[in-house]
Design a protein around this motif. Structure first.
Motif, PDB file in Angstrom:
ATOM      1  N   MET A  91      43.684  -1.386 -74.767  1.00 49.98           N
ATOM      2  CA  MET A  91      43.247  -0.107 -75.363  1.00 49.98           C
ATOM      3  C   MET A  91      43.685   1.039 -74.444  1.00 49.98           C
ATOM      4  O   MET A  91      43.382   1.048 -73.270  1.00 49.98           O
ATOM      5  N   SER A  92      44.396   2.016 -74.958  1.00 49.79           N
ATOM      6  CA  SER A  92      44.855   3.145 -74.180  1.00 49.79           C
ATOM      7  C   SER A  92      43.765   4.196 -74.077  1.00 49.79           C
ATOM      8  O   SER A  92      42.937   4.349 -74.966  1.00 49.79           O
ATOM      9  N   VAL A 111      51.640   3.659 -56.689  1.00 51.69           N
ATOM     10  CA  VAL A 111      50.570   3.579 -57.677  1.00 51.69           C
ATOM     11  C   VAL A 111      50.998   4.358 -58.917  1.00 51.69           C
ATOM     12  O   VAL A 111      51.277   5.559 -58.831  1.00 51.69           O
ATOM     13  N   LEU A 112      51.056   3.690 -60.053  1.00 51.64           N
ATOM     14  CA  LEU A 112      51.447   4.311 -61.308  1.00 51.64           C
ATOM     15  C   LEU A 112      50.194   4.647 -62.105  1.00 51.64           C
ATOM     16  O   LEU A 112      49.325   3.795 -62.297  1.00 51.64           O
ATOM     17  N   VAL A 113      50.127   5.888 -62.589  1.00 46.44           N
ATOM     18  CA  VAL A 113      48.939   6.380 -63.294  1.00 46.44           C
ATOM     19  C   VAL A 113      49.359   6.921 -64.643  1.00 46.44           C
ATOM     20  O   VAL A 113      50.262   7.763 -64.729  1.00 46.44           O
ATOM     21  N   ASP A 114      48.716   6.445 -65.698  1.00 50.37           N
ATOM     22  CA  ASP A 114      48.976   6.980 -67.032  1.00 50.37           C
ATOM     23  C   ASP A 114      47.762   6.689 -67.901  1.00 50.37           C
ATOM     24  O   ASP A 114      46.941   5.828 -67.571  1.00 50.37           O
ATOM     25  N   ALA A 115      47.657   7.410 -69.006  1.00 54.24           N
ATOM     26  CA  ALA A 115      46.564   7.194 -69.940  1.00 54.24           C
ATOM     27  C   ALA A 115      46.931   6.220 -71.043  1.00 54.24           C
ATOM     28  O   ALA A 115      46.086   5.875 -71.859  1.00 54.24           O
ATOM     29  N   VAL A 116      48.197   5.780 -71.076  1.00 53.14           N
ATOM     30  CA  VAL A 116      48.684   4.926 -72.166  1.00 53.14           C
ATOM     31  C   VAL A 116      49.139   3.593 -71.580  1.00 53.14           C
ATOM     32  O   VAL A 116      50.112   3.535 -70.820  1.00 53.14           O
ATOM     33  N   ILE A 157      47.096   2.139 -62.783  1.00 52.67           N
ATOM     34  CA  ILE A 157      45.754   2.609 -63.108  1.00 52.67           C
ATOM     35  C   ILE A 157      45.819   3.343 -64.446  1.00 52.67           C
ATOM     36  O   ILE A 157      46.587   4.293 -64.604  1.00 52.67           O
ATOM     37  N   THR A 158      45.027   2.897 -65.405  1.00 53.26           N
ATOM     38  CA  THR A 158      44.902   3.608 -66.668  1.00 53.26           C
ATOM     39  C   THR A 158      43.759   4.610 -66.525  1.00 53.26           C
ATOM     40  O   THR A 158      42.599   4.218 -66.370  1.00 53.26           O
ATOM     41  N   VAL A 159      44.084   5.884 -66.558  1.00 54.68           N
ATOM     42  CA  VAL A 159      43.063   6.900 -66.319  1.00 54.68           C
ATOM     43  C   VAL A 159      43.478   8.220 -66.952  1.00 54.68           C
ATOM     44  O   VAL A 159      44.671   8.520 -67.086  1.00 54.68           O
ATOM     45  N   ASP A 160      42.511   8.998 -67.354  1.00 58.76           N
ATOM     46  CA  ASP A 160      42.711  10.353 -67.861  1.00 58.76           C
ATOM     47  C   ASP A 160      42.550  11.312 -66.690  1.00 58.76           C
ATOM     48  O   ASP A 160      41.436  11.622 -66.284  1.00 58.76           O
ATOM     49  N   ALA A 182      55.760  16.777 -65.930  1.00 53.78           N
ATOM     50  CA  ALA A 182      55.578  17.104 -67.345  1.00 53.78           C
ATOM     51  C   ALA A 182      54.306  16.496 -67.920  1.00 53.78           C
ATOM     52  O   ALA A 182      54.281  16.058 -69.066  1.00 53.78           O
ATOM     53  N   VAL A 183      53.252  16.476 -67.115  1.00 50.96           N
ATOM     54  CA  VAL A 183      51.988  15.913 -67.582  1.00 50.96           C
ATOM     55  C   VAL A 183      50.855  16.936 -67.537  1.00 50.96           C
ATOM     56  O   VAL A 183      50.001  16.964 -68.426  1.00 50.96           O
ATOM     57  N   ILE A 184      50.839  17.804 -66.534  1.00 49.98           N
ATOM     58  CA  ILE A 184      49.693  18.694 -66.352  1.00 49.98           C
ATOM     59  C   ILE A 184      49.573  19.684 -67.503  1.00 49.98           C
ATOM     60  O   ILE A 184      48.464  20.044 -67.915  1.00 49.98           O
TER      61      ILE A 184
END
Length: 290
Positions: free
Chosen positions: A1-2, A73-78, A102-105, A125-127
């Motif tokens: 689940m994203s 460390v790779l961080v994304d919400a998806v 890490i899956t995180v908002d 290109a995320v902020i």
């Protein structure tokens, strides 16, 4: 689940196009990664926020591998994007680079509570997709070790891909599509829940996060005509995306032009042209924690 994304964009559906851009950006991202990691300590910890399909993740991992290793460390919400980025980084970094995900908002949660303190945090290109941009920068800055660097890639010049006159319809189609895209993004931010205005530039935002030695540089992506298959596919995907976004906001003649240039059976099909290109620029803003 994203995890939830504040822009409600289906980023998993964009994975193929993102990987295509990774191919085009590979050499320039390697240069940017080399520049950002050149002064890091031995066995550094680097956090890639909004790692996407992993183009920069792989470039950073390759640099860390050449320097003797480290932690990435790779961080994304998806989750789907994290899987892709992890695969790319693991191959590029080899056994000496420990790749974690890490899956995180990051628009709502404190990164420092989930990830180790970093020598470098990269956020590309995320902020601008987050409701409180300054708040996000503040949280990222808090995740740095003393002397660590936050590098935020934002702004620059949007891609240009098409000749001004396509020989069908009114010249300047791409300019009009990009204008609609700008209005779409303005509306997206205006309707985003809990949005906070940031009426100043990225260097000011980094200073407000109490970072020092704030500076910036820009990098250029330039694939001039005559085109090649990767450029052609990227341009087709981009124009199809812009056409879908702009469908209700452009004239009927422009909609007709798009139908013709995106139809593989039409003589005006973009995929049959050799004068497509990609020209874009992005700016990286940097600040160091005291």
């Amino acid at each position: 689940m994203s995890a939830h994304t504040h822009d409600d964009i289906d980023w998993g559906a964009r994975l193929k196009a993102m990987r295509r851009l990774d191919l085009l950006e590979r050499d320039v991202l390697a240069s940017v990664a080399s520049r950002l990691t050149s002064d890091l300590p031995e066995q550094p910890t680097v956090v890639d926020v909004g790692s996407g399909s992993g183009g920069m993740s792989a470039a950073i991992a390759a640099e860390l591998q050449q320097r003797g290793g480290g932690v990435l460390v790779l961080v994304d919400a998806v989750d789907e994007l994290l899987v892709a980025a992890h695969e790319a980084a693991a191959v590029a970094g080899g056994p000496t680079v420990r790749v974690q995900t890490i899956t995180v908002d990051v628009g709502a949660e404190e990164l420092r509570a989930l990830a180790p303190s970093a020598d470098l945090i990269w956020a590309s290109a995320v902020i601008h997709h987050l409701p409180d941009q300054q708040g996000a920068i503040d949280r990222l800055a808090a995740g740095l070790r003393s002397g660590g660097v936050l590098a935020v890639a934002e702004g620059g010049l949007d891609p240009r891909c098409l000749p001004w006159d396509l020989g069908v319809g009114e010249p300047g189609l791409e300019l009009r599509l990009n204008a609609v895209r700008d209005r779409w993004f303005e509306q997206l931010r205006a309707t985003m829940p809990e949005v906070v205005s940031m009426p100043y530039g990225w260097t000011t935002a980094l200073r407000r996060a109490e970072l020092r030695d704030v500076n910036a540089f820009s990098y250029l992506l330039d694939w001039p005509a005559p085109t090649n298959p990767t450029v052609r596919e990227y341009v087709l995907e981009r124009i199809e995306w812009l056409a879908e976004m702009a469908a209700d906001h452009i004239s009927e003649p422009d909609r007709d032009t798009l139908r013709r240039v995106l139809d593989p059976q039409a003589p005006e099909f973009l995929g049959a042209r050799d004068d497509l290109y990609v020209l874009m620029a992005r700016t990286v803003f940097l600040g160091r924690r005291a």
